[in-house]
Design a protein around this motif. Structure first.
Motif, PDB file in Angstrom:
ATOM      1  N   GLY A  65     -12.655 -36.686  11.398  1.00  0.00           N
ATOM      2  CA  GLY A  65     -12.185 -37.956  11.930  1.00  0.00           C
ATOM      3  C   GLY A  65     -10.794 -38.223  11.456  1.00  0.00           C
ATOM      4  N   HIS A  67      -8.562 -39.370   9.006  1.00  0.00           N
ATOM      5  CA  HIS A  67      -8.762 -39.617   7.587  1.00  0.00           C
ATOM      6  C   HIS A  67      -7.420 -39.534   6.873  1.00  0.00           C
ATOM      7  CE1 HIS A  67     -11.646 -38.966   3.992  1.00  0.00           C
ATOM      8  NE2 HIS A  67     -10.795 -39.949   3.823  1.00  0.00           N
ATOM      9  N   ASP A 237     -21.408 -44.834   7.520  1.00  0.00           N
ATOM     10  CA  ASP A 237     -21.883 -43.465   7.712  1.00  0.00           C
ATOM     11  C   ASP A 237     -22.267 -42.749   6.425  1.00  0.00           C
ATOM     12  OD1 ASP A 237     -19.422 -43.129   6.573  1.00  0.00           O
ATOM     13  OD2 ASP A 237     -18.590 -41.862   8.154  1.00  0.00           O
ATOM     14  N   ARG A 300     -14.541 -46.507   2.191  1.00  0.00           N
ATOM     15  CA  ARG A 300     -14.288 -45.199   2.785  1.00  0.00           C
ATOM     16  C   ARG A 300     -15.352 -44.790   3.798  1.00  0.00           C
ATOM     17  NH1 ARG A 300     -11.624 -40.557  -0.875  1.00  0.00           N
ATOM     18  NH2 ARG A 300      -9.608 -41.547  -1.193  1.00  0.00           N
ATOM     19  N   HIS A 301     -16.478 -45.474   3.811  1.00  0.00           N
ATOM     20  CA  HIS A 301     -17.544 -45.126   4.744  1.00  0.00           C
ATOM     21  C   HIS A 301     -17.733 -46.181   5.829  1.00  0.00           C
ATOM     22  CE1 HIS A 301     -19.056 -41.494   2.737  1.00  0.00           C
ATOM     23  NE2 HIS A 301     -18.733 -42.087   1.607  1.00  0.00           N
ATOM     24  N   ARG A 303     -16.784 -47.325   9.350  1.00  0.00           N
ATOM     25  CA  ARG A 303     -16.222 -46.661  10.523  1.00  0.00           C
ATOM     26  C   ARG A 303     -15.914 -47.677  11.604  1.00  0.00           C
ATOM     27  NH1 ARG A 303     -16.566 -40.920   9.997  1.00  0.00           N
ATOM     28  NH2 ARG A 303     -15.256 -41.072  11.855  1.00  0.00           N
ATOM     29  N   HIS A 308     -11.988 -44.304  10.289  1.00  0.00           N
ATOM     30  CA  HIS A 308     -12.644 -44.924   9.156  1.00  0.00           C
ATOM     31  C   HIS A 308     -11.575 -45.356   8.172  1.00  0.00           C
ATOM     32  CE1 HIS A 308     -12.460 -40.677   7.773  1.00  0.00           C
ATOM     33  NE2 HIS A 308     -12.231 -41.228   6.610  1.00  0.00           N
ATOM     34  N   ASN A 392      -5.993 -47.626   7.336  1.00  0.00           N
ATOM     35  CA  ASN A 392      -5.713 -46.227   7.591  1.00  0.00           C
ATOM     36  C   ASN A 392      -4.346 -46.140   8.255  1.00  0.00           C
ATOM     37  OD1 ASN A 392      -6.196 -46.877  10.374  1.00  0.00           O
ATOM     38  ND2 ASN A 392      -8.381 -46.520  10.047  1.00  0.00           N
ATOM     39  N   TRP A 455     -12.752 -45.697  21.916  1.00  0.00           N
ATOM     40  CA  TRP A 455     -13.923 -46.182  21.188  1.00  0.00           C
ATOM     41  C   TRP A 455     -14.960 -46.591  22.228  1.00  0.00           C
ATOM     42  CZ3 TRP A 455     -13.427 -50.492  16.904  1.00  0.00           C
ATOM     43  CH2 TRP A 455     -14.652 -50.673  16.285  1.00  0.00           C
ATOM     44  N   SER A 469     -22.237 -45.135  16.678  1.00  0.00           N
ATOM     45  CA  SER A 469     -21.862 -44.081  15.743  1.00  0.00           C
ATOM     46  C   SER A 469     -20.485 -43.574  16.074  1.00  0.00           C
ATOM     47  CB  SER A 469     -22.876 -42.944  15.809  1.00  0.00           C
ATOM     48  OG  SER A 469     -22.923 -42.416  17.119  1.00  0.00           O
ATOM     49  N   PRO A 470     -19.691 -43.187  15.083  1.00  0.00           N
ATOM     50  CA  PRO A 470     -18.304 -42.807  15.339  1.00  0.00           C
ATOM     51  C   PRO A 470     -18.202 -41.531  16.165  1.00  0.00           C
ATOM     52  CG  PRO A 470     -18.912 -42.322  13.076  1.00  0.00           C
ATOM     53  CD  PRO A 470     -20.040 -43.112  13.677  1.00  0.00           C
ATOM     54  N   ARG A 472     -16.438 -38.104  17.363  1.00  0.00           N
ATOM     55  CA  ARG A 472     -15.686 -37.061  16.692  1.00  0.00           C
ATOM     56  C   ARG A 472     -14.560 -36.622  17.634  1.00  0.00           C
ATOM     57  NH1 ARG A 472     -16.450 -33.555  12.545  1.00  0.00           N
ATOM     58  NH2 ARG A 472     -18.491 -34.445  12.151  1.00  0.00           N
TER      59      ARG A 472
END
Length: 473
Positions: A65, A67, A237, A300-301, A303, A308, A392, A455, A469-470, A472
């Protein structure tokens, strides 16, 4: 922008003059402190400042993702002597999902700000709260999950970001098993202690601490998966094992302090109480590290569709926050005890003797006054620290919650709740929510329509995947 009439206005800031640095230059003291503070995270590939030419290059993927995190855009601009000049709104067409996984950013280094707006009304929420309270009492507490969901839906649906409201979709029936499990655990611990067996009470408390991360995992996972923005679900997540790894140190430390306290109560030796005091002191000194570890893990988790968040606060920043909270608690305690002593002296002079019940009541009021001032101070400090360091390379959050105003507001709420025997609660909730929400702003270098295009809505989620759910990229 392709925004409808319902979309709230956004402010656009142009950072065209940001250019890639050709030669190193001595950093200002503020910049040096900023880099030192943010160096606590593991090394990742940081992009250039917002608006620079190189920052618009394709980015690397980490863990499947987006990051990568961004530097402080506006603070870096101030360090470089660049004025943030408002520019005209840019018209950006919504882009389809790109095979390479790159989200198009606003051209010419533009950055938009999306202030959060809360539009709830006190009287509407008071009626909802009264109905929830009535049904909860009539059902002996079984209606509590439905009451919680209805309250959360009202608060979410009156919170708007970038022209779209938030929403809460969790079915109340899903909360009922967790509610019953938590209630059973609480009753089990209370019953073990009330039964007179200290050992049984400690065993029950240890069991409760052992399963507490499981409740946290279930709560975060289900809550985030059922919160949506513009029909796009959020997500948490992390796995249950990861939550246990993030929380085991404070829980084991708390259990050890409780067992040492039980041993001191059984032995009744001065040395045992000294050992308990040392254990409590060590646990409290380690609390900033516990809090830093938890928020680093939690943020950090979180999303947001294809992205994220990261959290870039340092241990020193969290320790400084705890130091300020401790100093504030000491000052308010001293002040409250001083006022209580003056009142007790006045009662003693007027009556000639001091009633024990009056003394206990005044001490209780002083303790409540300390809690009413220390808790909002800690909440305001924590909100500013958590969200000012979250973001981010595409989105950043800013929280400008006034600590003095928030403490004054909560102090007024505590007084009114005491005078109205708790009936002022819905008005206090709405006022607190409005102040905390409207102190937040989202800074984005991605247009809202482009973000929505990358999204997918939860109605379009792939079969077999959790809604929201995110993706990919």
């Amino acid at each position: 922008m392709n925004n409808s009439g319902a979309r709230s206005a956004v402010r656009v800031i142009r950072l065209d003059e940001f250019a890639p640095r050709q030669a190193p230059r001595p950093a200002a003291p503020e910049a040096a402190e900023l880099e030192t503070e943010w160096s606590s995270l593991p090394p990742v590939s940081w992009p250039d400042p917002i608006g620079s030419v190189r920052s618009r290059a394709p980015f690397s993927e980490l863990d499947g993702g987006v990051h990568a995190a961004d530097e402080e855009g506006n603070e870096q601009a101030e360090d470089d002597g660049i004025d943030l000049v408002p520019g005209p709104a840019l018209s950006v067409q919504a882009q389809p999902v790109v095979a390479g996984g790159k989200i198009p950013r606003l051209p010419n280094g533009a950055v938009t700000s999306w202030p959060l707006r809360f539009q709830g009304l006190e009287n509407e929420y008071a009626r909802l709260w009264a109905i929830n309270l009535l049904w909860t009492l009539l059902t002996l507490g079984l209606y509590l999950p439905w009451a919680r969901v209805r309250s959360q839906r009202y608060l979410m649906r009156h919170t708007k970001v970038a022209g779209h409201v938030l929403d809460y979709h969790e079915p109340p029936a899903n909360l009922l098993p967790r509610y019953l499990m938590g209630l059973g655990l609480l009753l089990g611990v209370s019953g073990a202690w009330a039964g007179g067996s200290m050992l049984a009470g400690m065993l029950a408390l240890s069991l409760a601490l052992a399963v507490w991360p499981l409740f946290v995992f279930m709560s975060l996972t289900h809550r985030m998966a059922h919160i949506s923005w513009a029909h796009r679900r959020l997500a948490f997540d992390a796995s249950c094992q990861a939550v246990y790894r993030a929380m085991w140190r404070p829980l084991v430390g708390g259990a050890a302090v409780a067992w040492v306290c039980m041993a001191a109560a059984i032995l009744r030796h001065p040395g045992s109480w000294l050992a308990w005091g040392v254990a409590v002191s060590l646990w409290l000194l380690a609390m900033p590290a516990f809090v830093w570890t938890w928020y680093l893990f939690r943020q950090r988790h979180l999303r947001l569709g294809p992205m994220h968040l990261l959290w870039k606060a340092s241990r020193a920043a969290v320790a400084m926050m705890f130091l300020r909270i401790t100093v504030w608690a000491m000052l308010t305690t001293i002040f409250s005890l001083g006022v209580t002593a003056m009142v007790l002296a006045g009662v003693l002079v007027m009556r000639g003797r001091l009633n024990l019940s009056i003394q206990s009541e005044l001490l209780l009021v002083a303790a409540l006054a300390v809690c009413a001032t220390v808790q909002p101070y800690a909440q305001a400090r924590l909100q500013n620290l958590v969200w000012n360091k979250s973001g981010n390379r595409y989105l950043r959050f800013r929280s400008k919650l006034s600590i003095a105003d928030f403490v004054m507001l909560q102090g007024k709420h505590a007084l009114l709740l005491l005078l109205t025997l708790g009936l002022y609660w819905p008005w206090a909730v709405i006022a607190t929510r409005r102040m905390r929400t409207q102190a937040l702003t989202v800074w984005s270098r991605v247009d809202a329509d482009v973000l929505k295009a990358h999204w997918p809505a939860h109605e379009l989620a792939a079969p077999g995947k959790m809604a929201g759910s995110p993706v990919r990229l």
